[in-house]
Design a protein around this motif. Sequence first.
Motif, PDB file in Angstrom:
ATOM      1  N   LEU A 160       5.007  91.964  16.633  1.00 58.77           N
ATOM      2  CA  LEU A 160       4.125  90.800  16.630  1.00 58.77           C
ATOM      3  C   LEU A 160       3.508  90.673  18.037  1.00 58.77           C
ATOM      4  O   LEU A 160       2.450  90.789  18.561  1.00 58.77           O
ATOM      5  CB  LEU A 160       4.222  89.784  15.752  1.00 58.77           C
ATOM      6  CG  LEU A 160       2.743  88.952  15.713  1.00 58.77           C
ATOM      7  CD1 LEU A 160       1.728  89.642  15.203  1.00 58.77           C
ATOM      8  CD2 LEU A 160       3.123  87.639  14.811  1.00 58.77           C
ATOM      9  N   TRP A 260      -4.845  84.691  20.679  1.00 57.19           N
ATOM     10  CA  TRP A 260      -3.238  84.925  20.592  1.00 57.19           C
ATOM     11  C   TRP A 260      -2.605  83.611  20.499  1.00 57.19           C
ATOM     12  O   TRP A 260      -1.713  83.483  19.506  1.00 57.19           O
ATOM     13  CB  TRP A 260      -2.865  85.421  21.729  1.00 57.19           C
ATOM     14  CG  TRP A 260      -3.335  86.828  22.240  1.00 57.19           C
ATOM     15  CD1 TRP A 260      -4.110  87.070  23.578  1.00 57.19           C
ATOM     16  CD2 TRP A 260      -3.876  87.836  21.536  1.00 57.19           C
ATOM     17  NE1 TRP A 260      -4.569  88.366  23.656  1.00 57.19           N
ATOM     18  CE2 TRP A 260      -4.635  88.856  22.448  1.00 57.19           C
ATOM     19  CE3 TRP A 260      -3.757  88.081  20.152  1.00 57.19           C
ATOM     20  CZ2 TRP A 260      -5.127  90.013  21.886  1.00 57.19           C
ATOM     21  CZ3 TRP A 260      -4.292  89.668  19.740  1.00 57.19           C
ATOM     22  CH2 TRP A 260      -5.062  90.515  20.780  1.00 57.19           C
ATOM     23  N   LEU A 263      -3.113  82.775  16.789  1.00 51.55           N
ATOM     24  CA  LEU A 263      -2.228  83.822  15.758  1.00 51.55           C
ATOM     25  C   LEU A 263      -0.817  83.313  15.854  1.00 51.55           C
ATOM     26  O   LEU A 263      -0.066  83.561  14.985  1.00 51.55           O
ATOM     27  CB  LEU A 263      -2.411  85.197  16.428  1.00 51.55           C
ATOM     28  CG  LEU A 263      -3.822  85.834  15.893  1.00 51.55           C
ATOM     29  CD1 LEU A 263      -3.720  87.295  16.506  1.00 51.55           C
ATOM     30  CD2 LEU A 263      -4.061  85.911  14.451  1.00 51.55           C
ATOM     31  N   ASN A 264      -0.378  82.885  17.324  1.00 54.44           N
ATOM     32  CA  ASN A 264       1.229  82.320  17.185  1.00 54.44           C
ATOM     33  C   ASN A 264       1.574  80.999  16.902  1.00 54.44           C
ATOM     34  O   ASN A 264       2.458  80.931  17.027  1.00 54.44           O
ATOM     35  CB  ASN A 264       1.445  82.623  18.669  1.00 54.44           C
ATOM     36  CG  ASN A 264       1.360  84.080  19.137  1.00 54.44           C
ATOM     37  OD1 ASN A 264       1.951  85.117  18.462  1.00 54.44           O
ATOM     38  ND2 ASN A 264       1.210  84.589  20.138  1.00 54.44           N
ATOM     39  N   ARG A 269       1.241  82.218  11.944  1.00 49.49           N
ATOM     40  CA  ARG A 269       2.172  83.611  12.434  1.00 49.49           C
ATOM     41  C   ARG A 269       2.688  84.158  11.182  1.00 49.49           C
ATOM     42  O   ARG A 269       2.579  85.321  11.082  1.00 49.49           O
ATOM     43  CB  ARG A 269       3.029  83.222  13.321  1.00 49.49           C
ATOM     44  CG  ARG A 269       3.962  84.329  13.991  1.00 49.49           C
ATOM     45  CD  ARG A 269       4.980  83.951  15.078  1.00 49.49           C
ATOM     46  NE  ARG A 269       5.846  84.975  15.744  1.00 49.49           N
ATOM     47  CZ  ARG A 269       6.876  85.710  15.212  1.00 49.49           C
ATOM     48  NH1 ARG A 269       7.311  85.392  14.310  1.00 49.49           N
ATOM     49  NH2 ARG A 269       7.030  86.441  15.744  1.00 49.49           N
ATOM     50  N   TYR A 272       0.494  87.000   9.236  1.00 54.30           N
ATOM     51  CA  TYR A 272       0.815  88.146   9.886  1.00 54.30           C
ATOM     52  C   TYR A 272       1.962  89.137  10.044  1.00 54.30           C
ATOM     53  O   TYR A 272       2.043  90.145  10.463  1.00 54.30           O
ATOM     54  CB  TYR A 272      -0.059  88.186  11.097  1.00 54.30           C
ATOM     55  CG  TYR A 272      -1.353  87.248  11.000  1.00 54.30           C
ATOM     56  CD1 TYR A 272      -2.443  87.995  10.339  1.00 54.30           C
ATOM     57  CD2 TYR A 272      -1.494  86.055  11.474  1.00 54.30           C
ATOM     58  CE1 TYR A 272      -3.639  87.347  10.416  1.00 54.30           C
ATOM     59  CE2 TYR A 272      -2.580  85.266  11.400  1.00 54.30           C
ATOM     60  CZ  TYR A 272      -3.665  85.991  10.876  1.00 54.30           C
ATOM     61  OH  TYR A 272      -4.772  85.173  10.754  1.00 54.30           O
TER      62      TYR A 272
END
Length: 324
Positions: A160, A260, A263-264, A269, A272
Amino acid sequence: MLRSSQPLTGPNRKRCREDEMLLGTVLDEGERGFIIDTRSAQAAKQARMTGGGTEPKSSYPHWRRLHRPLERGRPLQESFIKLVEACNDASITMDRWLSRLESCRWLSHVKAALSTACLAAQCMDREEASVLVHGAEGTDTTLLVTALAQVILDPSCRTLVGFQGLLEREWIEAGHPFHLRCARSAYSHARLKQEAPLFLLFLDCVWQLSRQFPFSLEFSECLLLTLFDNAYASAYGTFLCNNEKERCLCKVKESTHSLWAWLNQPGERKRYLNPLYSHNALVIWPSVEPQSIQLWQGLFFRWIRPSQHLDEAWAEIQRLAESN
């Protein structure tokens, strides 16, 4: 692996000693390299009339040039539009659907991109040779090939975090013009000359890899769909503008949030991640046979076919993976 724009040889076959020296230093004595040009030989020849061109054999004797033409402009956008129109036609018959799917040629573009990326990867992995990839400007099909080749070769690019780094390096910082290429979707009646779904084609190819190697990619289809959505319409600044210069002038990093970073976040997270992921240090060689390339239903049918049962099955897989 290197990437660049086309050499500016022009109609008079001008030489650039610095370029020749640079490519010469890449190779050790006795080694040979490969130049993969993502234009046809005819297109590269025609580009000389407007100042461009390709590397003359006499000036680059230790490099072998291979032409692997990939569409990057209007034909690719029209293919995308035709596919979306066919997917949204509820009255279509089976024979008519198969005919329209073939005539739009989207799967042919997917195959061509994967085949060219495999060629670059094979030159590096099996021939142990250096590879230079370029097309015209080096910001479209060039990035498509280099990014896919790295996913095929490098297991870190299949994680990822590694995949995010790949996108930042090979698409955003390398200057793919997101603003021009993703100005309108396939649903728009506008026909802008600069539009072309190169980034979508890349995501589709990565989806093909994830389907053929379901344990080898740490991220799931959900990430690819999120990236597609954010390339065309986003609340974040990651895909804004056409290059780093424009992003600096517009102060994108100071004025927007990063995709980012969102998403993290630990809570995000998890959504995904691929629960079936198992680290695979090997190269993953995709099949490009006709029966191996499939339509990305999760994207192209996402608005016309409910995904409830698929989502429930995926959640159950994730639950079982966590319990083990």
